[in-house]
Design a protein around this motif. Structure first.
Motif, mmCIF file in Angstrom:
data_model
loop_
_atom_site.group_PDB
_atom_site.id
_atom_site.type_symbol
_atom_site.label_atom_id
_atom_site.label_comp_id
_atom_site.label_asym_id
_atom_site.label_seq_id
_atom_site.Cartn_x
_atom_site.Cartn_y
_atom_site.Cartn_z
ATOM 1 N N VAL A 1 0.992 -1.276 0.097
ATOM 2 C CA VAL A 1 -0.038 -0.032 -0.083
ATOM 3 C C VAL A 1 0.923 1.327 -0.101
ATOM 4 O O VAL A 1 0.713 2.262 -0.744
ATOM 5 C CB VAL A 1 -0.998 0.164 1.058
ATOM 6 C CG1 VAL A 1 -1.611 1.580 1.414
ATOM 7 C CG2 VAL A 1 -2.030 -1.010 1.238
ATOM 8 N N CYS A 2 1.930 1.335 0.938
ATOM 9 C CA CYS A 2 2.862 2.557 0.812
ATOM 10 C C CYS A 2 3.697 2.551 -0.627
ATOM 11 O O CYS A 2 3.660 3.797 -0.980
ATOM 12 C CB CYS A 2 3.831 2.237 1.984
ATOM 13 S SG CYS A 2 3.184 2.196 3.612
ATOM 14 N N LEU A 3 3.888 1.511 -1.071
ATOM 15 C CA LEU A 3 4.263 1.532 -2.473
ATOM 16 C C LEU A 3 3.531 2.144 -3.830
ATOM 17 O O LEU A 3 4.001 2.863 -4.357
ATOM 18 C CB LEU A 3 4.977 0.162 -2.938
ATOM 19 C CG LEU A 3 6.010 0.260 -4.181
ATOM 20 C CD1 LEU A 3 7.193 1.006 -4.145
ATOM 21 C CD2 LEU A 3 6.316 -1.199 -4.525
ATOM 22 N N ILE A 4 2.565 1.453 -3.616
ATOM 23 C CA ILE A 4 1.343 2.161 -4.478
ATOM 24 C C ILE A 4 1.095 3.612 -4.426
ATOM 25 O O ILE A 4 1.093 4.312 -5.356
ATOM 26 C CB ILE A 4 0.045 1.276 -4.356
ATOM 27 C CG1 ILE A 4 0.225 0.003 -4.811
ATOM 28 C CG2 ILE A 4 -1.144 2.074 -5.130
ATOM 29 C CD1 ILE A 4 -1.089 -1.178 -4.661
ATOM 30 N N CYS A 5 0.947 4.047 -3.132
ATOM 31 C CA CYS A 5 0.766 5.442 -2.928
ATOM 32 C C CYS A 5 2.034 6.292 -3.422
ATOM 33 O O CYS A 5 1.690 7.389 -3.827
ATOM 34 C CB CYS A 5 0.486 5.773 -1.267
ATOM 35 S SG CYS A 5 -1.180 5.111 -0.702
ATOM 36 N N ALA A 6 3.283 6.010 -3.090
ATOM 37 C CA ALA A 6 4.377 6.699 -3.306
ATOM 38 C C ALA A 6 4.493 6.739 -4.900
ATOM 39 O O ALA A 6 4.916 7.708 -5.277
ATOM 40 C CB ALA A 6 5.553 6.190 -2.707
ATOM 41 N N LEU B 1 10.737 12.565 -3.720
ATOM 42 C CA LEU B 1 11.477 12.081 -2.431
ATOM 43 C C LEU B 1 10.328 12.234 -1.243
ATOM 44 O O LEU B 1 10.105 11.465 -0.231
ATOM 45 C CB LEU B 1 12.498 12.709 -1.975
ATOM 46 C CG LEU B 1 13.393 12.284 -0.866
ATOM 47 C CD1 LEU B 1 13.731 10.809 -0.839
ATOM 48 C CD2 LEU B 1 14.857 12.994 -0.777
ATOM 49 N N ALA B 2 9.831 13.732 -1.108
ATOM 50 C CA ALA B 2 8.892 13.684 -0.063
ATOM 51 C C ALA B 2 7.622 12.660 -0.014
ATOM 52 O O ALA B 2 7.245 12.482 1.032
ATOM 53 C CB ALA B 2 8.337 15.174 -0.315
ATOM 54 N N SER B 3 7.079 12.423 -1.135
ATOM 55 C CA SER B 3 6.102 11.310 -1.050
ATOM 56 C C SER B 3 6.533 10.159 -0.524
ATOM 57 O O SER B 3 5.855 9.500 0.236
ATOM 58 C CB SER B 3 5.655 11.209 -2.399
ATOM 59 O OG SER B 3 5.080 12.465 -3.129
ATOM 60 N N PHE B 4 7.716 9.605 -0.862
ATOM 61 C CA PHE B 4 8.263 8.366 -0.359
ATOM 62 C C PHE B 4 8.505 8.301 1.149
ATOM 63 O O PHE B 4 7.962 7.598 1.750
ATOM 64 C CB PHE B 4 9.380 7.856 -1.275
ATOM 65 C CG PHE B 4 9.173 7.191 -2.527
ATOM 66 C CD1 PHE B 4 9.067 5.653 -2.469
ATOM 67 C CD2 PHE B 4 9.092 7.729 -3.710
ATOM 68 C CE1 PHE B 4 8.946 5.120 -3.545
ATOM 69 C CE2 PHE B 4 8.593 7.134 -4.931
ATOM 70 C CZ PHE B 4 8.593 5.836 -4.806
ATOM 71 N N ILE B 5 9.086 9.467 1.710
ATOM 72 C CA ILE B 5 9.205 9.438 3.078
ATOM 73 C C ILE B 5 7.931 9.799 3.729
ATOM 74 O O ILE B 5 7.757 9.075 4.804
ATOM 75 C CB ILE B 5 10.125 11.112 3.227
ATOM 76 C CG1 ILE B 5 11.411 10.681 2.629
ATOM 77 C CG2 ILE B 5 9.993 11.204 4.894
ATOM 78 C CD1 ILE B 5 12.304 11.940 2.702
ATOM 79 N N PHE B 6 6.871 10.573 3.220
ATOM 80 C CA PHE B 6 5.519 10.689 3.954
ATOM 81 C C PHE B 6 4.872 9.392 4.107
ATOM 82 O O PHE B 6 4.293 8.777 5.219
ATOM 83 C CB PHE B 6 4.956 11.841 3.326
ATOM 84 C CG PHE B 6 3.546 12.049 4.056
ATOM 85 C CD1 PHE B 6 3.539 12.607 5.175
ATOM 86 C CD2 PHE B 6 2.535 11.308 3.414
ATOM 87 C CE1 PHE B 6 2.346 12.781 5.846
ATOM 88 C CE2 PHE B 6 1.308 11.350 4.068
ATOM 89 C CZ PHE B 6 1.172 12.295 5.427
ATOM 90 N N PHE C 1 5.730 6.120 3.307
ATOM 91 C CA PHE C 1 6.315 5.073 4.381
ATOM 92 C C PHE C 1 6.142 5.277 5.630
ATOM 93 O O PHE C 1 6.193 4.299 6.666
ATOM 94 C CB PHE C 1 7.632 4.749 3.627
ATOM 95 C CG PHE C 1 7.525 3.830 2.469
ATOM 96 C CD1 PHE C 1 7.408 2.427 2.616
ATOM 97 C CD2 PHE C 1 7.418 4.224 1.227
ATOM 98 C CE1 PHE C 1 7.368 1.447 1.602
ATOM 99 C CE2 PHE C 1 7.319 3.353 0.003
ATOM 100 C CZ PHE C 1 7.393 2.245 0.249
ATOM 101 N N GLY C 2 6.507 6.834 6.121
ATOM 102 C CA GLY C 2 6.697 7.097 7.391
ATOM 103 C C GLY C 2 5.270 7.055 8.066
ATOM 104 O O GLY C 2 5.145 6.448 9.394
ATOM 105 N N GLY D 1 4.776 4.114 10.753
ATOM 106 C CA GLY D 1 4.481 4.947 12.022
ATOM 107 C C GLY D 1 3.341 4.426 12.679
ATOM 108 O O GLY D 1 3.240 4.277 13.834
ATOM 109 N N ALA D 2 2.362 4.122 11.940
ATOM 110 C CA ALA D 2 0.972 3.765 12.422
ATOM 111 C C ALA D 2 1.337 2.345 13.079
ATOM 112 O O ALA D 2 0.251 2.074 14.171
ATOM 113 C CB ALA D 2 -0.217 3.616 11.332
#
Length: 206
Positions: A38-43, A151-156, A158-159, A163-164
Motif C-alpha cells: 500500500v505504501c509503495l502504491i501510494c508513493a 522524495l517527499a512522497s516516499f518519505i511521507f 512509508f513514514g 509509524g502507524a
C-alpha cells in the motif's frame, strides 16, 4: 539545488493533510495488512502524477476541458460508497475490528481500494498535477524539483504507514475501531460534498 528543496517542501505540504488516501494508509498500518504494498502504491502513484504535472499537465487540461467534471463525479461517487461501507462497519463493530494477522482483506481487494482512493480523487490531481505543475514552471532545473517532490512522497507515505504500527497497542479496543471507521465515513462524505459543490453552485447560478 534550490529547486530540489523547493520540490521537497512543496511535496510535504501537499500530502500532509489527512485525506481519504492517508486515512486508508493509516488504517492499513494499524491493522498490519499488506502495508509495504500500500505504501509503495501510494508513493509510486504520487511520483507518476507529479511527473505528469511537471512535464505535461497543461496540454491535457487545455485539450479536454470537461476532464475536471468527470473526475469530480467519479471521485464523489466512490467516496460516497466507501463512506457507506465504513459506517456499516462501524455500526456492526465486528469484521473491521479483527486484530492484525486475522481476517485480513485480500491482496487484490486492498490494491483495488488503494488505487481507487488515489486515482479517483480529484484533489490528488489538483495538488500533484495542477499546483505542482504550476510551481515547477518557475523552477530550474525541473528534474531537481521533481526529485525533491517525489522524495517527499516516499518519505511521507512509508513514514505514515509504518509509524502507524506503533499505534496498535493504543487502538486495540474494539470501540476505538468503531469510532475510527465512523470518522472515516464522515470524512469521505465531506470530501464528496466538497468535490460536488462547485458543480452544484455553478448550476444554481445559471
Amino acid at each position: 539545488m534550490q529547486a530540489f528543496w523547493t520540490g521537497l517542501g512543496l511535496g510535504f505540504s501537499l500530502i500532509m493533510a489527512i485525506g481519504a488516501q492517508n486515512a486508508f494508509l493509516l488504517r492499513q498500518g494499524i491493522r498490519g495488512e499488506h502495508l509495504f504494498m500500500v505504501c509503495l502504491i501510494c508513493a509510486l502513484s504520487d511520483a507518476l502524477l507529479l511527473t505528469f504535472g511537471v512535464y505535461g499537465a497543461a496540454t491535457l487540461t487545455g485539450r479536454f476541458p470537461t476532464l475536471d467534471i468527470v473526475m469530480r463525479l467519479a471521485g464523489a461517487l466512490f467516496l460516497l460508497l466507501y463512506g457507506i461501507k465504513g459506517l456499516a462497519s462501524a455500526l456492526r463493530g465486528g469484521q473491521a475490528l479483527a486484530p492484525a494477522g486475522q481476517t485480513k482483506a485480500s491482496r487484490g481487494r486492498t490494491v483495488g481500494v488503494c488505487l481507487a482512493l488515489t486515482w479517483l480523487n480529484p484533489h490528488v490531481y489538483l495538488d500533484t498535477v495542477v499546483l505542482a505543475g504550476a510551481v515547477s514552471s518557475q523552477q530550474a532545473p525541473k528534474g531537481a524539483f521533481l526529485a525533491g517532490a517525489v522524495l517527499a512522497s516516499f518519505i511521507f507515505f512509508f513514514g505514515l504507514g509504518y509509524g502507524a504500527v506503533r499505534l496498535r497497542p493504543l487502538l486495540a479496543h474494539p470501540r476505538v475501531w468503531q469510532i475510527l471507521d465512523g470518522l472515516m465515513a464522515f470524512l469521505m462524505w465531506g470530501m464528496a460534498v466538497a468535490l460536488l459543490w462547485p458543480l452544484i453552485a455553478s448550476s444554481l447560478i445559471t
